[in-house]
Scaffold this motif. Structure first.
Motif, PDB file in Angstrom:
ATOM      1  N   PHE A 173      21.569  43.751 -48.841  1.00  0.00           N
ATOM      2  CA  PHE A 173      21.699  45.204 -48.983  1.00  0.00           C
ATOM      3  C   PHE A 173      21.852  45.583 -50.456  1.00  0.00           C
ATOM      4  O   PHE A 173      22.327  44.774 -51.260  1.00  0.00           O
ATOM      5  CB  PHE A 173      22.926  45.708 -48.216  1.00  0.00           C
ATOM      6  N   PRO A 174      21.470  46.820 -50.815  1.00  0.00           N
ATOM      7  CA  PRO A 174      21.701  47.272 -52.195  1.00  0.00           C
ATOM      8  C   PRO A 174      23.192  47.219 -52.519  1.00  0.00           C
ATOM      9  O   PRO A 174      24.031  47.510 -51.659  1.00  0.00           O
ATOM     10  CB  PRO A 174      21.202  48.724 -52.185  1.00  0.00           C
ATOM     11  N   SER A 175      23.512  46.845 -53.757  1.00  0.00           N
ATOM     12  CA  SER A 175      24.921  46.754 -54.144  1.00  0.00           C
ATOM     13  C   SER A 175      25.288  47.824 -55.164  1.00  0.00           C
ATOM     14  O   SER A 175      24.433  48.356 -55.864  1.00  0.00           O
ATOM     15  CB  SER A 175      25.237  45.367 -54.703  1.00  0.00           C
ATOM     16  N   ASP A 176      26.558  48.115 -55.219  1.00  0.00           N
ATOM     17  CA  ASP A 176      27.108  49.064 -56.182  1.00  0.00           C
ATOM     18  C   ASP A 176      27.228  48.336 -57.519  1.00  0.00           C
ATOM     19  O   ASP A 176      27.939  47.329 -57.610  1.00  0.00           O
ATOM     20  CB  ASP A 176      28.480  49.528 -55.687  1.00  0.00           C
ATOM     21  N   PRO A 177      26.560  48.815 -58.570  1.00  0.00           N
ATOM     22  CA  PRO A 177      26.599  48.110 -59.864  1.00  0.00           C
ATOM     23  C   PRO A 177      28.014  47.959 -60.420  1.00  0.00           C
ATOM     24  O   PRO A 177      28.315  46.984 -61.101  1.00  0.00           O
ATOM     25  CB  PRO A 177      25.748  48.989 -60.789  1.00  0.00           C
ATOM     26  N   ALA A 178      28.885  48.897 -60.112  1.00  0.00           N
ATOM     27  CA  ALA A 178      30.244  48.863 -60.663  1.00  0.00           C
ATOM     28  C   ALA A 178      31.102  47.788 -59.996  1.00  0.00           C
ATOM     29  O   ALA A 178      31.926  47.159 -60.656  1.00  0.00           O
ATOM     30  CB  ALA A 178      30.910  50.230 -60.502  1.00  0.00           C
ATOM     31  N   THR A 179      30.910  47.592 -58.688  1.00  0.00           N
ATOM     32  CA  THR A 179      31.772  46.651 -57.967  1.00  0.00           C
ATOM     33  C   THR A 179      31.067  45.374 -57.545  1.00  0.00           C
ATOM     34  O   THR A 179      31.711  44.365 -57.263  1.00  0.00           O
ATOM     35  CB  THR A 179      32.338  47.313 -56.693  1.00  0.00           C
ATOM     36  N   GLY A 180      29.739  45.424 -57.459  1.00  0.00           N
ATOM     37  CA  GLY A 180      28.982  44.281 -56.967  1.00  0.00           C
ATOM     38  C   GLY A 180      28.989  44.180 -55.451  1.00  0.00           C
ATOM     39  O   GLY A 180      28.360  43.297 -54.881  1.00  0.00           O
ATOM     40  N   ARG A 181      29.692  45.079 -54.786  1.00  0.00           N
ATOM     41  CA  ARG A 181      29.773  45.054 -53.326  1.00  0.00           C
ATOM     42  C   ARG A 181      28.633  45.873 -52.724  1.00  0.00           C
ATOM     43  O   ARG A 181      28.009  46.690 -53.392  1.00  0.00           O
ATOM     44  CB  ARG A 181      31.102  45.648 -52.857  1.00  0.00           C
ATOM     45  N   THR A 182      28.412  45.646 -51.439  1.00  0.00           N
ATOM     46  CA  THR A 182      27.393  46.418 -50.737  1.00  0.00           C
ATOM     47  C   THR A 182      27.686  47.903 -50.902  1.00  0.00           C
ATOM     48  O   THR A 182      28.825  48.351 -50.699  1.00  0.00           O
ATOM     49  CB  THR A 182      27.369  46.028 -49.244  1.00  0.00           C
ATOM     50  N   ALA A 183      26.676  48.666 -51.276  1.00  0.00           N
ATOM     51  CA  ALA A 183      26.868  50.071 -51.623  1.00  0.00           C
ATOM     52  C   ALA A 183      27.335  50.921 -50.437  1.00  0.00           C
ATOM     53  O   ALA A 183      28.142  51.826 -50.603  1.00  0.00           O
ATOM     54  CB  ALA A 183      25.578  50.642 -52.210  1.00  0.00           C
ATOM     55  N   LEU A 184      26.815  50.637 -49.247  1.00  0.00           N
ATOM     56  CA  LEU A 184      27.176  51.419 -48.061  1.00  0.00           C
ATOM     57  C   LEU A 184      27.933  50.529 -47.087  1.00  0.00           C
ATOM     58  O   LEU A 184      27.473  49.438 -46.749  1.00  0.00           O
ATOM     59  CB  LEU A 184      25.918  51.983 -47.391  1.00  0.00           C
ATOM     60  N   SER A 185      29.076  51.007 -46.633  1.00  0.00           N
ATOM     61  CA  SER A 185      29.900  50.229 -45.707  1.00  0.00           C
ATOM     62  C   SER A 185      29.337  50.306 -44.293  1.00  0.00           C
ATOM     63  O   SER A 185      28.451  51.124 -44.001  1.00  0.00           O
ATOM     64  CB  SER A 185      31.336  50.757 -45.712  1.00  0.00           C
ATOM     65  N   ILE A 186      29.883  49.481 -43.407  1.00  0.00           N
ATOM     66  CA  ILE A 186      29.452  49.500 -42.007  1.00  0.00           C
ATOM     67  C   ILE A 186      29.647  50.879 -41.397  1.00  0.00           C
ATOM     68  O   ILE A 186      28.798  51.363 -40.663  1.00  0.00           O
ATOM     69  CB  ILE A 186      30.199  48.412 -41.180  1.00  0.00           C
ATOM     70  N   THR A 187      30.749  51.561 -41.718  1.00  0.00           N
ATOM     71  CA  THR A 187      30.974  52.886 -41.134  1.00  0.00           C
ATOM     72  C   THR A 187      30.073  53.949 -41.772  1.00  0.00           C
ATOM     73  O   THR A 187      29.877  55.012 -41.192  1.00  0.00           O
ATOM     74  CB  THR A 187      32.458  53.297 -41.242  1.00  0.00           C
ATOM     75  N   ASP A 188      29.511  53.658 -42.944  1.00  0.00           N
ATOM     76  CA  ASP A 188      28.548  54.581 -43.559  1.00  0.00           C
ATOM     77  C   ASP A 188      27.204  54.556 -42.838  1.00  0.00           C
ATOM     78  O   ASP A 188      26.453  55.533 -42.888  1.00  0.00           O
ATOM     79  CB  ASP A 188      28.300  54.216 -45.027  1.00  0.00           C
ATOM     80  N   VAL A 189      26.891  53.437 -42.198  1.00  0.00           N
ATOM     81  CA  VAL A 189      25.547  53.299 -41.619  1.00  0.00           C
ATOM     82  C   VAL A 189      25.533  53.310 -40.089  1.00  0.00           C
ATOM     83  O   VAL A 189      24.480  53.518 -39.488  1.00  0.00           O
ATOM     84  CB  VAL A 189      24.859  52.006 -42.121  1.00  0.00           C
ATOM     85  N   MET A 190      26.678  53.100 -39.433  1.00  0.00           N
ATOM     86  CA  MET A 190      26.662  53.077 -37.973  1.00  0.00           C
ATOM     87  C   MET A 190      26.596  54.498 -37.405  1.00  0.00           C
ATOM     88  O   MET A 190      27.086  55.437 -38.038  1.00  0.00           O
ATOM     89  CB  MET A 190      27.867  52.336 -37.422  1.00  0.00           C
ATOM     90  N   PRO A 191      25.992  54.654 -36.251  1.00  0.00           N
ATOM     91  CA  PRO A 191      25.947  55.982 -35.629  1.00  0.00           C
ATOM     92  C   PRO A 191      27.343  56.489 -35.299  1.00  0.00           C
ATOM     93  O   PRO A 191      28.296  55.713 -35.194  1.00  0.00           O
ATOM     94  CB  PRO A 191      25.150  55.739 -34.335  1.00  0.00           C
ATOM     95  N   SER A 192      27.444  57.778 -35.126  1.00  0.00           N
ATOM     96  CA  SER A 192      28.709  58.374 -34.717  1.00  0.00           C
ATOM     97  C   SER A 192      28.790  58.351 -33.187  1.00  0.00           C
ATOM     98  O   SER A 192      27.933  58.917 -32.519  1.00  0.00           O
ATOM     99  CB  SER A 192      28.792  59.819 -35.233  1.00  0.00           C
ATOM    100  N   PHE A 193      29.791  57.677 -32.653  1.00  0.00           N
ATOM    101  CA  PHE A 193      29.940  57.557 -31.209  1.00  0.00           C
ATOM    102  C   PHE A 193      31.145  58.339 -30.725  1.00  0.00           C
ATOM    103  O   PHE A 193      32.180  58.387 -31.401  1.00  0.00           O
ATOM    104  CB  PHE A 193      30.136  56.090 -30.802  1.00  0.00           C
ATOM    105  N   GLY A 194      31.005  58.926 -29.555  1.00  0.00           N
ATOM    106  CA  GLY A 194      32.141  59.535 -28.876  1.00  0.00           C
ATOM    107  C   GLY A 194      32.530  58.658 -27.696  1.00  0.00           C
ATOM    108  O   GLY A 194      31.919  57.609 -27.438  1.00  0.00           O
ATOM    109  N   TYR A 195      33.550  59.075 -26.984  1.00  0.00           N
ATOM    110  CA  TYR A 195      34.027  58.346 -25.801  1.00  0.00           C
ATOM    111  C   TYR A 195      34.144  59.279 -24.622  1.00  0.00           C
ATOM    112  O   TYR A 195      34.435  60.464 -24.780  1.00  0.00           O
ATOM    113  CB  TYR A 195      35.373  57.680 -26.103  1.00  0.00           C
ATOM    114  N   ARG A 196      33.944  58.724 -23.459  1.00  0.00           N
ATOM    115  CA  ARG A 196      34.104  59.462 -22.222  1.00  0.00           C
ATOM    116  C   ARG A 196      35.495  59.268 -21.654  1.00  0.00           C
ATOM    117  O   ARG A 196      36.067  58.204 -21.815  1.00  0.00           O
ATOM    118  CB  ARG A 196      33.067  58.992 -21.189  1.00  0.00           C
ATOM    119  N   GLY A 197      35.981  60.248 -20.997  1.00  0.00           N
ATOM    120  CA  GLY A 197      37.248  60.104 -20.271  1.00  0.00           C
ATOM    121  C   GLY A 197      38.459  60.257 -21.157  1.00  0.00           C
ATOM    122  O   GLY A 197      38.401  60.311 -22.367  1.00  0.00           O
TER     123      GLY A 197
END
Length: 197
Positions: A173-197
């Motif tokens: 994945f693309p990395s953040d030049p300042a930190t060297g870490r992946t630029a987008l976190s898992i929560t940045d890319v996962m869909p938004s889910f709701g819950y039933r009940g």
């Protein structure tokens, strides 16, 4: 590598701990029963009495990894956290564990190096999968009305987070030049889910 003489206590756990320390420092290829025994300051035959062979010790190390994995996925959550908060925390924890312990993460999912039918490993893996099962229960998504909706949700979330963790570890994945870490976190890319009940 300097040996730390073993004096007392639980030798089995001491050997697992030394194996994990070696794994983190030097990778899987550096591990042998003799090297781990030397690091623990015991005879080269001592690990065989507890694990039989290197595969037995690696299996025990993987089981401990799964128990740590659970702790990462549950970290920082208040007792009454919402299901959405538990989902986000579990996904972040899964990825954080992989980033913090890449060699152990690889070992945990290796049928080549571990006995996947070992009861201790099965139980520890089930605890880890149990977190995924919890966050998948009641998920509101386009497969929520299928007869096997829970299994589909579990498989989808696991595929999403494990794939992200693995690709991130491999630098895909693309990395953040300042930190060297992946630029987008898992929560940045996962869909938004709701819950039933």
């Amino acid at each position: 590598m300097s040996a730390r003489p073993y004096h007392h206590g639980n030798l089995r756990q001491a050997l697992i701990d030394e194996g994990l320390a070696m794994l983190e420092a030097d990778g899987l290829a550096a591990l042998s029963l003799r090297a781990i025994a030397a690091r623990a300051g015991v005879s080269h035959a001592a690990p065989k009495n507890h694990f039989g062979n290197l595969r037995g010790l690696l299996t025990a190390m993987a089981a401990q990894g799964f128990r740590q994995h659970v702790a990462f996925m549950r970290a920082g959550l208040p007792k009454r956290a919402s299901r959405a908060a538990r989902l986000a925390a579990a996904m972040r924890g899964y990825v954080s564990f992989a980033a913090a312990h890449p060699h152990l993460f690889a070992l945990m999912f290796s049928s080549q190096h571990c006995d996947i039918s070992d009861p201790e490993l099965e139980a520890a893996g089930a605890q880890s999968y149990g977190v995924l099962r919890e966050i998948a229960t009641g998920l509101d998504w386009d497969k929520a009305d299928t007869p096997d909706a829970s299994l589909r949700a579990e498989m989808m979330l696991w595929s999403l987070v494990h794939g992200y963790a693995q690709l991130s570890l491999n630098g895909q994945f693309p990395s953040d030049p300042a930190t060297g870490r992946t630029a987008l976190s898992i929560t940045d890319v996962m869909p938004s889910f709701g819950y039933r009940g």
